[in-house]
Write a protein that holds these residues in place. Structure first.
Motif, PDB file in Angstrom:
ATOM      1  N   ARG A   8       0.822  -1.198   0.000  1.00  0.00           N
ATOM      2  CA  ARG A   8       0.000   0.000   0.000  1.00  0.00           C
ATOM      3  C   ARG A   8       0.864   1.259   0.000  1.00  0.00           C
ATOM      4  NH1 ARG A   8      -4.337   1.326   4.780  1.00  0.00           N
ATOM      5  NH2 ARG A   8      -5.077   3.278   3.938  1.00  0.00           N
ATOM      6  N   TYR A   9       2.019   1.171   0.602  1.00  0.00           N
ATOM      7  CA  TYR A   9       2.880   2.339   0.737  1.00  0.00           C
ATOM      8  C   TYR A   9       4.036   2.340  -0.249  1.00  0.00           C
ATOM      9  CZ  TYR A   9       0.256   2.542   5.089  1.00  0.00           C
ATOM     10  OH  TYR A   9      -0.749   2.581   6.012  1.00  0.00           O
ATOM     11  N   GLU A  10       3.952   1.492  -1.256  1.00  0.00           N
ATOM     12  CA  GLU A  10       5.007   1.444  -2.271  1.00  0.00           C
ATOM     13  C   GLU A  10       4.463   2.013  -3.582  1.00  0.00           C
ATOM     14  OE1 GLU A  10       8.225   0.518  -1.980  1.00  0.00           O
ATOM     15  OE2 GLU A  10       7.867   0.169   0.154  1.00  0.00           O
ATOM     16  N   PRO A  11       5.210   2.923  -4.194  1.00  0.00           N
ATOM     17  CA  PRO A  11       4.762   3.463  -5.491  1.00  0.00           C
ATOM     18  C   PRO A  11       4.764   2.359  -6.556  1.00  0.00           C
ATOM     19  CG  PRO A  11       6.952   4.274  -4.951  1.00  0.00           C
ATOM     20  CD  PRO A  11       6.474   3.490  -3.762  1.00  0.00           C
ATOM     21  N   GLU A  12       3.886   2.506  -7.560  1.00  0.00           N
ATOM     22  CA  GLU A  12       3.786   1.488  -8.599  1.00  0.00           C
ATOM     23  C   GLU A  12       4.829   1.671  -9.697  1.00  0.00           C
ATOM     24  OE1 GLU A  12      -0.262   1.590  -9.939  1.00  0.00           O
ATOM     25  OE2 GLU A  12      -1.026   1.098  -7.950  1.00  0.00           O
ATOM     26  N   ILE A  13       5.478   2.827  -9.714  1.00  0.00           N
ATOM     27  CA  ILE A  13       6.504   3.077 -10.732  1.00  0.00           C
ATOM     28  C   ILE A  13       7.840   3.344 -10.041  1.00  0.00           C
ATOM     29  CG2 ILE A  13       4.918   3.949 -12.500  1.00  0.00           C
ATOM     30  CD1 ILE A  13       5.679   6.796 -11.607  1.00  0.00           C
ATOM     31  N   PRO A  14       8.958   3.052 -10.734  1.00  0.00           N
ATOM     32  CA  PRO A  14      10.266   3.301 -10.107  1.00  0.00           C
ATOM     33  C   PRO A  14      10.477   4.805  -9.848  1.00  0.00           C
ATOM     34  CG  PRO A  14      10.482   2.114 -12.208  1.00  0.00           C
ATOM     35  CD  PRO A  14       9.042   2.499 -12.057  1.00  0.00           C
ATOM     36  N   MET A  15      11.065   5.118  -8.690  1.00  0.00           N
ATOM     37  CA  MET A  15      11.313   6.517  -8.326  1.00  0.00           C
ATOM     38  C   MET A  15      12.657   6.631  -7.631  1.00  0.00           C
ATOM     39  SD  MET A  15       7.762   7.697  -6.585  1.00  0.00           S
ATOM     40  CE  MET A  15       6.217   7.695  -7.450  1.00  0.00           C
ATOM     41  N   THR A  16      13.166   7.856  -7.634  1.00  0.00           N
ATOM     42  CA  THR A  16      14.374   8.117  -6.853  1.00  0.00           C
ATOM     43  C   THR A  16      13.981   8.153  -5.386  1.00  0.00           C
ATOM     44  OG1 THR A  16      14.073  10.496  -6.877  1.00  0.00           O
ATOM     45  CG2 THR A  16      15.320   9.553  -8.720  1.00  0.00           C
ATOM     46  N   LYS A  17      14.969   8.121  -4.506  1.00  0.00           N
ATOM     47  CA  LYS A  17      14.693   8.176  -3.054  1.00  0.00           C
ATOM     48  C   LYS A  17      13.896   9.436  -2.706  1.00  0.00           C
ATOM     49  CE  LYS A  17      16.809   4.546  -1.285  1.00  0.00           C
ATOM     50  NZ  LYS A  17      16.021   3.454  -0.727  1.00  0.00           N
ATOM     51  N   GLU A  18      14.282  10.570  -3.314  1.00  0.00           N
ATOM     52  CA  GLU A  18      13.596  11.835  -3.020  1.00  0.00           C
ATOM     53  C   GLU A  18      12.140  11.794  -3.485  1.00  0.00           C
ATOM     54  OE1 GLU A  18      16.539  11.683  -4.666  1.00  0.00           O
ATOM     55  OE2 GLU A  18      17.878  12.408  -3.095  1.00  0.00           O
ATOM     56  N   GLN A  19      11.930  11.269  -4.716  1.00  0.00           N
ATOM     57  CA  GLN A  19      10.569  11.169  -5.246  1.00  0.00           C
ATOM     58  C   GLN A  19       9.721  10.229  -4.390  1.00  0.00           C
ATOM     59  OE1 GLN A  19      11.715   9.818  -9.157  1.00  0.00           O
ATOM     60  NE2 GLN A  19      11.100  11.763 -10.104  1.00  0.00           N
TER      61      GLN A  19
END
Length: 90
Positions: A8-19
């Protein structure tokens, strides 16, 4: 510890640490907004429920007052039913 909530708390697309940190912050804000709105709705519903209950009690109170008045009119008061020689009479 929070493994069952992990997805639930994980984005579905790859992101940088800041994003990802920003995404989590926004997700948390949205969950908080949703939770606050649900809480306000629960409070509103409870107020409506209690107001309805108050109306019910007011109605019962009015009906009982009317019954008391009717009974008092139908029953002579004790002072008129006692004879002056009655020992309980002052």
């Amino acid at each position: 510890s929070n493994t069952k909530y992990q997805n639930r708390y994980e984005p579905e697309i790859p992101m940088t640490k800041e994003q990802e940190a920003e995404w989590r912050k926004e997700a948390r804000k949205q969950r908080n907004r949703d939770s606050a709105a649900a809480s306000r709705n629960r409070v509103r519903n409870r107020i409506i429920e209690l107001e309805s209950e108050v109306e019910g009690w007011k109605t019962k109170y009015t009906v009982l007052l009317q019954r008391i008045n009717i009974l008092e009119k139908a029953t002579p008061s004790p002072s008129t039913t006692r004879a002056p020689s009655d020992p309980g009479h002052s």
